[in-house]
Write a protein that holds these residues in place. Structure first.
Motif, PDB file in Angstrom:
ATOM      1  N   VAL A  36       0.843  -1.197   0.000  1.00 36.11           N
ATOM      2  CA  VAL A  36       0.000   0.000   0.000  1.00 36.11           C
ATOM      3  C   VAL A  36       0.881   1.251   0.000  1.00 36.11           C
ATOM      4  CG1 VAL A  36      -1.826   1.250   1.202  1.00 36.11           C
ATOM      5  CG2 VAL A  36      -1.768  -1.248   1.282  1.00 36.11           C
ATOM      6  N   LYS A  37       0.565   2.170  -0.897  1.00 33.41           N
ATOM      7  CA  LYS A  37       1.280   3.443  -0.973  1.00 33.41           C
ATOM      8  C   LYS A  37       0.293   4.549  -0.633  1.00 33.41           C
ATOM      9  CE  LYS A  37       4.291   6.164  -4.022  1.00 33.41           C
ATOM     10  NZ  LYS A  37       4.874   6.254  -5.392  1.00 33.41           N
ATOM     11  N   THR A  38       0.606   5.363   0.389  1.00 30.66           N
ATOM     12  CA  THR A  38      -0.326   6.394   0.857  1.00 30.66           C
ATOM     13  C   THR A  38       0.390   7.734   1.024  1.00 30.66           C
ATOM     14  OG1 THR A  38       0.109   5.851   3.168  1.00 30.66           O
ATOM     15  CG2 THR A  38      -1.716   4.699   2.103  1.00 30.66           C
ATOM     16  N   PRO A  39      -0.373   8.844   0.953  1.00 31.61           N
ATOM     17  CA  PRO A  39       0.208  10.146   1.278  1.00 31.61           C
ATOM     18  C   PRO A  39       0.598  10.190   2.751  1.00 31.61           C
ATOM     19  CG  PRO A  39      -1.882  10.393   0.111  1.00 31.61           C
ATOM     20  CD  PRO A  39      -1.764   8.949   0.509  1.00 31.61           C
ATOM     21  N   SER A 140     -12.709  -3.544  -1.147  1.00 28.00           N
ATOM     22  CA  SER A 140     -11.624  -2.675  -0.698  1.00 28.00           C
ATOM     23  C   SER A 140     -10.798  -2.094  -1.835  1.00 28.00           C
ATOM     24  CB  SER A 140     -10.688  -3.451   0.245  1.00 28.00           C
ATOM     25  OG  SER A 140     -11.370  -3.862   1.403  1.00 28.00           O
ATOM     26  N   PHE A 141     -10.861  -2.716  -3.013  1.00 32.95           N
ATOM     27  CA  PHE A 141     -10.059  -2.262  -4.149  1.00 32.95           C
ATOM     28  C   PHE A 141     -10.908  -1.563  -5.207  1.00 32.95           C
ATOM     29  CE2 PHE A 141      -8.489  -6.339  -2.456  1.00 32.95           C
ATOM     30  CZ  PHE A 141      -7.335  -5.884  -1.846  1.00 32.95           C
ATOM     31  N   ASP A 142     -12.154  -1.276  -4.874  1.00 28.15           N
ATOM     32  CA  ASP A 142     -13.069  -0.617  -5.792  1.00 28.15           C
ATOM     33  C   ASP A 142     -12.639   0.833  -5.989  1.00 28.15           C
ATOM     34  OD1 ASP A 142     -15.241   0.453  -7.158  1.00 28.15           O
ATOM     35  OD2 ASP A 142     -16.692  -0.751  -6.060  1.00 28.15           O
ATOM     36  N   THR A 337      -6.099 -11.387  -7.257  1.00 29.03           N
ATOM     37  CA  THR A 337      -5.101 -10.327  -7.237  1.00 29.03           C
ATOM     38  C   THR A 337      -5.792  -9.040  -7.670  1.00 29.03           C
ATOM     39  OG1 THR A 337      -2.934  -9.588  -8.051  1.00 29.03           O
ATOM     40  CG2 THR A 337      -4.333 -10.795  -9.603  1.00 29.03           C
ATOM     41  N   SER A 338      -5.454  -7.942  -7.012  1.00 24.36           N
ATOM     42  CA  SER A 338      -6.136  -6.670  -7.259  1.00 24.36           C
ATOM     43  C   SER A 338      -5.145  -5.521  -7.223  1.00 24.36           C
ATOM     44  CB  SER A 338      -7.218  -6.419  -6.197  1.00 24.36           C
ATOM     45  OG  SER A 338      -8.145  -7.472  -6.136  1.00 24.36           O
ATOM     46  N   TYR A 339      -5.446  -4.496  -8.027  1.00 22.26           N
ATOM     47  CA  TYR A 339      -4.646  -3.267  -8.003  1.00 22.26           C
ATOM     48  C   TYR A 339      -5.578  -2.081  -8.144  1.00 22.26           C
ATOM     49  CZ  TYR A 339      -1.349   0.426  -9.158  1.00 22.26           C
ATOM     50  OH  TYR A 339      -0.634   1.592  -9.159  1.00 22.26           O
ATOM     51  N   VAL A 340      -5.403  -1.069  -7.298  1.00 20.16           N
ATOM     52  CA  VAL A 340      -6.192   0.157  -7.376  1.00 20.16           C
ATOM     53  C   VAL A 340      -5.265   1.344  -7.169  1.00 20.16           C
ATOM     54  CG1 VAL A 340      -6.780   0.042  -4.909  1.00 20.16           C
ATOM     55  CG2 VAL A 340      -8.209   1.399  -6.467  1.00 20.16           C
ATOM     56  N   SER A 341      -5.532   2.414  -7.927  1.00 19.51           N
ATOM     57  CA  SER A 341      -4.718   3.619  -7.816  1.00 19.51           C
ATOM     58  C   SER A 341      -5.638   4.835  -7.936  1.00 19.51           C
ATOM     59  CB  SER A 341      -3.655   3.665  -8.912  1.00 19.51           C
ATOM     60  OG  SER A 341      -2.901   4.863  -8.831  1.00 19.51           O
ATOM     61  N   THR A 342      -5.488   5.783  -7.008  1.00 15.02           N
ATOM     62  CA  THR A 342      -6.359   6.953  -6.983  1.00 15.02           C
ATOM     63  C   THR A 342      -5.551   8.203  -6.667  1.00 15.02           C
ATOM     64  OG1 THR A 342      -8.181   5.593  -6.168  1.00 15.02           O
ATOM     65  CG2 THR A 342      -8.436   7.964  -5.972  1.00 15.02           C
ATOM     66  N   LYS A 343      -5.855   9.285  -7.395  1.00  8.35           N
ATOM     67  CA  LYS A 343      -5.204  10.579  -7.159  1.00  8.35           C
ATOM     68  C   LYS A 343      -6.189  11.517  -6.468  1.00  8.35           C
ATOM     69  CE  LYS A 343      -4.446  13.359 -10.656  1.00  8.35           C
ATOM     70  NZ  LYS A 343      -3.840  13.942 -11.880  1.00  8.35           N
ATOM     71  N   HIS A 344      -5.733  12.132  -5.338  1.00  9.14           N
ATOM     72  CA  HIS A 344      -6.595  13.005  -4.540  1.00  9.14           C
ATOM     73  C   HIS A 344      -6.052  14.437  -4.553  1.00  9.14           C
ATOM     74  CE1 HIS A 344      -8.612   9.461  -2.960  1.00  9.14           C
ATOM     75  NE2 HIS A 344      -7.434   8.956  -2.674  1.00  9.14           N
ATOM     76  N   GLU A 345      -6.842  15.330  -5.106  1.00 10.09           N
ATOM     77  CA  GLU A 345      -6.416  16.724  -5.188  1.00 10.09           C
ATOM     78  C   GLU A 345      -6.249  17.348  -3.809  1.00 10.09           C
ATOM     79  OE1 GLU A 345      -7.574  20.114  -8.308  1.00 10.09           O
ATOM     80  OE2 GLU A 345      -9.155  19.773  -6.811  1.00 10.09           O
ATOM     81  N   ASP A 349      -2.588  16.190  -4.978  1.00 14.79           N
ATOM     82  CA  ASP A 349      -2.573  15.220  -6.082  1.00 14.79           C
ATOM     83  C   ASP A 349      -1.697  13.993  -5.799  1.00 14.79           C
ATOM     84  OD1 ASP A 349      -4.378  16.538  -7.687  1.00 14.79           O
ATOM     85  OD2 ASP A 349      -2.851  17.676  -8.767  1.00 14.79           O
ATOM     86  N   LYS A 350      -1.442  13.738  -4.526  1.00 11.15           N
ATOM     87  CA  LYS A 350      -0.727  12.516  -4.187  1.00 11.15           C
ATOM     88  C   LYS A 350      -1.617  11.307  -4.465  1.00 11.15           C
ATOM     89  CE  LYS A 350       3.024  14.418  -2.616  1.00 11.15           C
ATOM     90  NZ  LYS A 350       4.323  14.254  -3.342  1.00 11.15           N
ATOM     91  N   ARG A 351      -0.999  10.203  -4.833  1.00  9.90           N
ATOM     92  CA  ARG A 351      -1.747   8.986  -5.160  1.00  9.90           C
ATOM     93  C   ARG A 351      -1.760   8.005  -3.995  1.00  9.90           C
ATOM     94  NH1 ARG A 351      -3.755   7.459  -9.875  1.00  9.90           N
ATOM     95  NH2 ARG A 351      -3.423   8.813 -11.681  1.00  9.90           N
ATOM     96  N   THR A 352      -2.893   7.345  -3.859  1.00 12.01           N
ATOM     97  CA  THR A 352      -3.006   6.193  -2.989  1.00 12.01           C
ATOM     98  C   THR A 352      -3.120   4.969  -3.895  1.00 12.01           C
ATOM     99  OG1 THR A 352      -4.151   7.417  -1.262  1.00 12.01           O
ATOM    100  CG2 THR A 352      -4.412   5.043  -1.250  1.00 12.01           C
ATOM    101  N   SER A 353      -2.357   3.935  -3.607  1.00 11.99           N
ATOM    102  CA  SER A 353      -2.444   2.726  -4.426  1.00 11.99           C
ATOM    103  C   SER A 353      -2.301   1.495  -3.543  1.00 11.99           C
ATOM    104  CB  SER A 353      -1.370   2.706  -5.519  1.00 11.99           C
ATOM    105  OG  SER A 353      -0.072   2.644  -4.952  1.00 11.99           O
ATOM    106  N   ALA A 354      -2.849   0.396  -4.021  1.00 12.33           N
ATOM    107  CA  ALA A 354      -2.732  -0.869  -3.292  1.00 12.33           C
ATOM    108  C   ALA A 354      -2.678  -2.012  -4.291  1.00 12.33           C
ATOM    109  CB  ALA A 354      -3.912  -1.055  -2.349  1.00 12.33           C
ATOM    110  N   PHE A 355      -1.716  -2.895  -4.101  1.00 17.28           N
ATOM    111  CA  PHE A 355      -1.613  -4.131  -4.875  1.00 17.28           C
ATOM    112  C   PHE A 355      -1.731  -5.289  -3.903  1.00 17.28           C
ATOM    113  CE2 PHE A 355       0.989  -7.723  -6.271  1.00 17.28           C
ATOM    114  CZ  PHE A 355       0.313  -8.054  -7.443  1.00 17.28           C
ATOM    115  N   ALA A 356      -2.561  -6.265  -4.237  1.00 19.27           N
ATOM    116  CA  ALA A 356      -2.808  -7.350  -3.289  1.00 19.27           C
ATOM    117  C   ALA A 356      -2.906  -8.700  -3.984  1.00 19.27           C
ATOM    118  CB  ALA A 356      -4.103  -7.090  -2.523  1.00 19.27           C
ATOM    119  N   VAL A 357      -2.496  -9.727  -3.259  1.00 21.28           N
ATOM    120  CA  VAL A 357      -2.734 -11.126  -3.636  1.00 21.28           C
ATOM    121  C   VAL A 357      -3.407 -11.771  -2.429  1.00 21.28           C
ATOM    122  CG1 VAL A 357      -1.712 -13.328  -4.274  1.00 21.28           C
ATOM    123  CG2 VAL A 357      -0.734 -11.205  -5.155  1.00 21.28           C
TER     124      VAL A 357
END
Length: 363
Positions: A36-39, A140-142, A337-345, A349-357
């Motif tokens: 998980v990558k978070t601001p 959770s990855f929606d 396996t799931s991947y989600v990436s979102t940019k929040h102004e 504009d930092k991105r939150t992303s998560a990759f999961a198995v």
């Protein structure tokens, strides 16, 4: 002889009663390894940076839970029903939903030709249909998932003299939000819920939560949630509305209101989804939110993709996407396996992303 006949009659009656009553133990366990990558707010430099962490997490596709549900035939088409569902975190073993024993829901009621009427803690009627119009089923990855925003968070964003701690709090809220939408409360205590039966594909529901917090000077809060949907053959459509109290004072009550419209069409080789939602906070913010997605079954494999965005007065623009693959090892066990990436102004504009198995097992 008479005693024997009476005993047999009692046993027979008892057996008949047992045959008319059912109690089922059920559950689901979902665990995944996530990167998980978070601001993250740097208190030393005063800058927003990104933090990456590897977690073993409970509830990726679905929240881990166990429950007891049952019904009793009361005759004349009338049934007594109940459902007790307890959430837990499989990675730590602790209870979810703030430690409540049956935090996911707990209710008892009656069902029959009129529909189903229950009393207790419920999933809201809005939540009942939201996942039906999103390709990633509100997991959770929606990309259209949302962490939910409180009145205090809005106040922090509005405040031009926000402290470092306040900025960090906002960053953490949106860092936890892997989706572009604002979010809402999916469960309500002290509630009454009515769900119609299915009439040729049409059904509707309403949930009303009693705030039970009235004082001599302030009226009680409430939650009102409504839905209407159609599901027949390849076509699915739904509308829903939810009004919930964020805060109240003698002078003013602040509500979060969500209005949703969406649908789906199943072509067989692929199922398409579209949804539009408007989230309003009294006199503070209005977010216009949309999502488009597709789900493709390939034997035991299901591929899903979705894009989502929102735009509003205070929270600005948020946009994201998700990609998922689920493979059924059996009717009850799925690897994914799931991947989600979102940019929040709102967090520069930092991105939150998560990759999961992960692995999900139902029982």
């Amino acid at each position: 002889m008479k005693k024997s006949l009476i005993a047999l009659a009692v046993l027979a009656a008892s057996g008949a009663a047992m045959a008319q009553s059912t109690v089922t133990l059920y559950g689901l366990i979902d665990a995944s390894i996530q990167v998980v990558k978070t601001p993250s707010y740097n208190t030393t430099t005063g800058a927003l940076t990104s933090l990456s962490q590897t977690n073993l997490t409970s509830g990726g596709q679905n929240g881990s839970r166990w429950g007891l549900k049952g019904s009793e035939d009361l005759g004349g088409g009338l049934n007594a029903v109940f459902d007790l569902q307890s959430g837990f975190n499989v990675d730590t073993g602790v209870s979810g939903q703030g430690g409540a024993l049956f935090g996911r829901h707990a209710f008892v009621g009656l069902s029959g030709g009129f529909g189903t009427l229950t009393f207790g803690r419920h999933d809201t009627s809005y939540d009942d249909v939201k996942g039906n119009v999103l390709a990633s089923a509100n997991n959770s990855f929606d990309a259209a998932n949302g962490a939910g925003v409180s009145a205090a968070t809005y106040a922090t964003i509005v405040n031009p003299a926000a402290t470092a701690a306040q900025i960090l709090a906002v960053a953490n809220i949106y860092g936890a939000n892997t989706g572009a939408w604002t979010g809402y409360n999916s469960r309500v205590n002290n509630s009454i819920k009515y769900q119609t039966n299915n009439y040729g594909g049409f059904s509707a529901g309403v949930t009303y939560g009693l705030g039970e917090d009235k004082t001599a000077t302030v009226k009680a809060t409430h939650t009102l949630s409504l839905n209407a949907q159609y599901a027949n053959g390849p076509i699915g459509a739904a509308v829903a509305y939810q009004e919930e109290t964020l805060s109240k004072t003698a002078a003013k009550t602040v509500y979060l209101k969500n209005t949703l419209i969406g649908g789906s069409y199943d072509f067989g080789v692929a199922k398409l989804y579209a949804a539009y939602n408007q989230a309003k906070v009294t006199d503070i913010d209005s977010q216009k939110e949309s999502a488009l997605g597709v789900s493709v079954p390939v034997g035991a494999l299901t591929l899903r993709a979705e894009v989502a965005r929102s735009k509003g007065d205070l929270l600005g623009k948020n946009s994201g996407y998700d990609l998922e693959a689920l493979y059924d090892l059996s009717k009850r066990t799925t690897v994914y396996t799931s991947y989600v990436s979102t940019k929040h102004e709102v967090v520069d504009d930092k991105r939150t992303s998560a990759f999961a198995v992960g692995l999900r097992h139902k029982f």
